[in-house]
Design an enzyme around this catalytic site. Sequence first.
Site, PDB file in Angstrom:
ATOM      1  N   LYS A 174       7.870 -13.044 -16.152  1.00 32.78           N
ATOM      2  CA  LYS A 174       7.541 -11.798 -16.844  1.00 32.78           C
ATOM      3  C   LYS A 174       6.250 -11.948 -17.646  1.00 32.78           C
ATOM      4  CE  LYS A 174      10.438  -8.885 -15.651  1.00 32.78           C
ATOM      5  NZ  LYS A 174      10.328  -9.632 -14.379  1.00 32.78           N
ATOM      6  N   GLU A 187       3.029 -12.366 -15.331  1.00 34.04           N
ATOM      7  CA  GLU A 187       2.654 -11.265 -14.458  1.00 34.04           C
ATOM      8  C   GLU A 187       2.123 -10.055 -15.213  1.00 34.04           C
ATOM      9  OE1 GLU A 187       5.837  -9.726 -12.018  1.00 34.04           O
ATOM     10  OE2 GLU A 187       7.273  -9.770 -13.667  1.00 34.04           O
ATOM     11  N   HIS A 209      10.304 -36.046 -18.153  1.00 35.97           N
ATOM     12  CA  HIS A 209       9.873 -36.660 -16.898  1.00 35.97           C
ATOM     13  C   HIS A 209       8.460 -36.198 -16.506  1.00 35.97           C
ATOM     14  CE1 HIS A 209      13.750 -38.528 -16.143  1.00 35.97           C
ATOM     15  NE2 HIS A 209      14.316 -37.382 -16.508  1.00 35.97           N
ATOM     16  N   TRP A 222      -4.025  -2.077  -0.833  1.00 37.02           N
ATOM     17  CA  TRP A 222      -4.001  -3.387  -1.478  1.00 37.02           C
ATOM     18  C   TRP A 222      -4.602  -4.352  -0.477  1.00 37.02           C
ATOM     19  CZ3 TRP A 222      -1.929  -8.345  -1.146  1.00 37.02           C
ATOM     20  CH2 TRP A 222      -1.826  -9.058  -2.351  1.00 37.02           C
ATOM     21  N   CYS A 272       0.843  -1.192   0.000  1.00 38.25           N
ATOM     22  CA  CYS A 272       0.000   0.000   0.000  1.00 38.25           C
ATOM     23  C   CYS A 272       0.878   1.242   0.000  1.00 38.25           C
ATOM     24  CB  CYS A 272      -0.900   0.001   1.228  1.00 38.25           C
ATOM     25  SG  CYS A 272      -1.824  -1.526   1.459  1.00 38.25           S
ATOM     26  N   GLU A 325      12.664 -16.642 -15.030  1.00 40.64           N
ATOM     27  CA  GLU A 325      12.395 -15.207 -15.081  1.00 40.64           C
ATOM     28  C   GLU A 325      11.526 -14.858 -16.284  1.00 40.64           C
ATOM     29  OE1 GLU A 325      12.548 -10.965 -14.612  1.00 40.64           O
ATOM     30  OE2 GLU A 325      12.532 -12.718 -13.285  1.00 40.64           O
ATOM     31  N   LYS A 368       4.457  -3.506  -6.434  1.00 38.91           N
ATOM     32  CA  LYS A 368       5.879  -3.374  -6.698  1.00 38.91           C
ATOM     33  C   LYS A 368       6.715  -3.784  -5.499  1.00 38.91           C
ATOM     34  CE  LYS A 368       9.587  -2.178  -8.946  1.00 38.91           C
ATOM     35  NZ  LYS A 368      10.073  -3.054 -10.032  1.00 38.91           N
ATOM     36  N   ARG A 387       2.862   0.936  -6.983  1.00 44.00           N
ATOM     37  CA  ARG A 387       3.019  -0.079  -5.946  1.00 44.00           C
ATOM     38  C   ARG A 387       1.901  -1.116  -5.973  1.00 44.00           C
ATOM     39  NH1 ARG A 387       6.426   1.670  -1.477  1.00 44.00           N
ATOM     40  NH2 ARG A 387       5.201   0.411  -0.069  1.00 44.00           N
ATOM     41  N   ASN A 403      -0.161   0.693   6.535  1.00 44.10           N
ATOM     42  CA  ASN A 403       0.407  -0.370   5.701  1.00 44.10           C
ATOM     43  C   ASN A 403       0.839  -1.493   6.621  1.00 44.10           C
ATOM     44  OD1 ASN A 403       0.130   1.329   3.545  1.00 44.10           O
ATOM     45  ND2 ASN A 403       2.316   1.693   3.261  1.00 44.10           N
ATOM     46  N   GLY A 404       0.663  -2.740   6.184  1.00 43.34           N
ATOM     47  CA  GLY A 404       1.043  -3.871   7.008  1.00 43.34           C
ATOM     48  C   GLY A 404      -0.174  -4.674   7.436  1.00 43.34           C
TER      49      GLY A 404
END
Length: 604
Positions: free
Chosen positions: A483, A486, A502, A72, A2, A479, A599, A27, A98-99
């Site tokens: 990308k 997301e 396998h 968020w 947040c 990676e 972020k 963010r 926040n938290g």
Amino acid sequence: MCGIVGYVGPRDAVPVLLEGLHRLEYRGYDSAGIAVAGEELQVVKTAGRVGDLRRAVPEGTGGPVGIAHTRWATHGEPSDRNAHPHVDSDRRVAIVHNGVFENSDRLRNRLRAEGVELASDTDSEVLAHLVARSSADALEDAVREALSQVEGTYGVIVMDVARPGELVAARRGSPVVLGVGEQEMLIASDVTALVRFTQQVIYLDDDEIATVTADGYRTSTMDARSTTRTPTAIDVPTAEYELGEHPDFMYKEMREQPDAVDRCLRGRLDHRFSSARLDGVGLTPQDYQRIRRVKLLGCGSAYYAGQVGAQLVEELARIPADAEPASEFRYRNPVVDPDTLYVAISQSGETLDTLAAVQELKRKGGHVIGVVNAVGSTIARECGHGIFLHAGPEVSVAATKSFTTMAVALAMLALDLGRVRDLSITEGRRVVTGLGELPHTIAQILATENDIAEVARRYAGAEHMFFVGRVRGWPVAREGAQKLKEISYVHAEAYQASELKHGPLALINPDMPTVVLVPDDELLPKNVATIEEIKARGGRVIAVTDADLPPGLATDVIRVPRAHDALSPITLSVPLQLFAYHLARSLGRDVDRPRNLAKSVTVE
């Protein structure tokens, strides 16, 4: 995750707060709100974007003191009632948080038993009621008393209309930074919200509280012991936080990678001894000789960069090394070895899981250094030593230039370790030359953007994709898959190429494209065989390579310039950023603000 902003000073707080929130949109958030103290408390909240909040603020709303928030969701769905700021029953006290308050259920039940009507489903609202019900004369003491009753993490700002002209902020596990202006003070969760108004900032430590007025600030510990804080200058030009002529920040930051890598390398390549100069690491050659293992910790792209770094350490320094998600590390009661060098990797320097791992390591006597981008961040301060990336601000949620510079920084660490041990000066010289060529090599890759975009658009209709690679290509595949999923929301899985047979090979069909990472190294024949296996089952293949592949082997080929074998993961990762970006744009995605993501992850 947040964003919080606070202002006290001579001007109207509303424009300042809205501008601060706008700069924190990267963010990630699902609702936004603002509270301003004039003659009475004025609160406006909305489940939506900052632009929606701006339009919802009634004409005439204003005052010299205010707080604002982008949320968020953790407790309670995104809605107007769950958006911050939260207020007490008498609409006297307003808070942003926040938290996570882990004992919020118990506190909510207690408040209900005392006759308090709660207006939201959030954990945060309890703080407003606890502050309002305190008998303390000073707001600072009321906040201190309220926070003594909560368990969990927080970055908070509290405002009380009965105590005009001041704000109180506190932090535990979630960043809070003060901005010192001319006869005005600001508070935020990130310096990004402050750069337009001041270049002088103060970072609060965990369990520290600050009271700010237009004339200044004072800081103290949670047990009321005074602390001394001197402002430091933000050394990043304000223009670097601006979009300029670019369509979005992700595109801007991808294009900035040659300069970012050049800054990361500047002054650190030792051509005389074919090594690296990493003075910030704070280790002597004798310390390097005592290292028996290297453990790299990070989350998301930082973890994958750590995997690249682990391979580099083993290849160049011949020291056992591995990478592990920081989010898992502390929960498995790790054995902390005094002969192991621990490396904490984080773009923001505020990633809560990584910070907690650093604190656990320090508690158990481990030696930990940081690889971070944000100077002054909590992880940087906790570690005390490490490597700053100097990548410049990264606003887009997707890591691009930070991933690349993390890998470059870890390559320099591996080189430095190797040259102290048994890496020859000749091979060291080759690595130094390869590192020095990276800015130009990356610029060459970016110059092929149109070709990569054309390939990406051809696969925009795929619902699922595989990314595969061997050894050096494996973390790059991870990676690349990250990308793509997301920012485009296309389901992508990464596998080690040798693992396809396998199990995963059963999923190969014409509708399941596979991106294969093919460095021109000793495993080239193995990778060619992997492509043949996929083709034999009707799969389409996009080969990302610096090798000369047989004509017609892959459905599509994305070429990159040749680099030193050990550095090929860095060059191979850049086209995957462009591939994901253009595929996502062709699907109409908001690449800077992908859904459900943030972020800087400052909650568990």
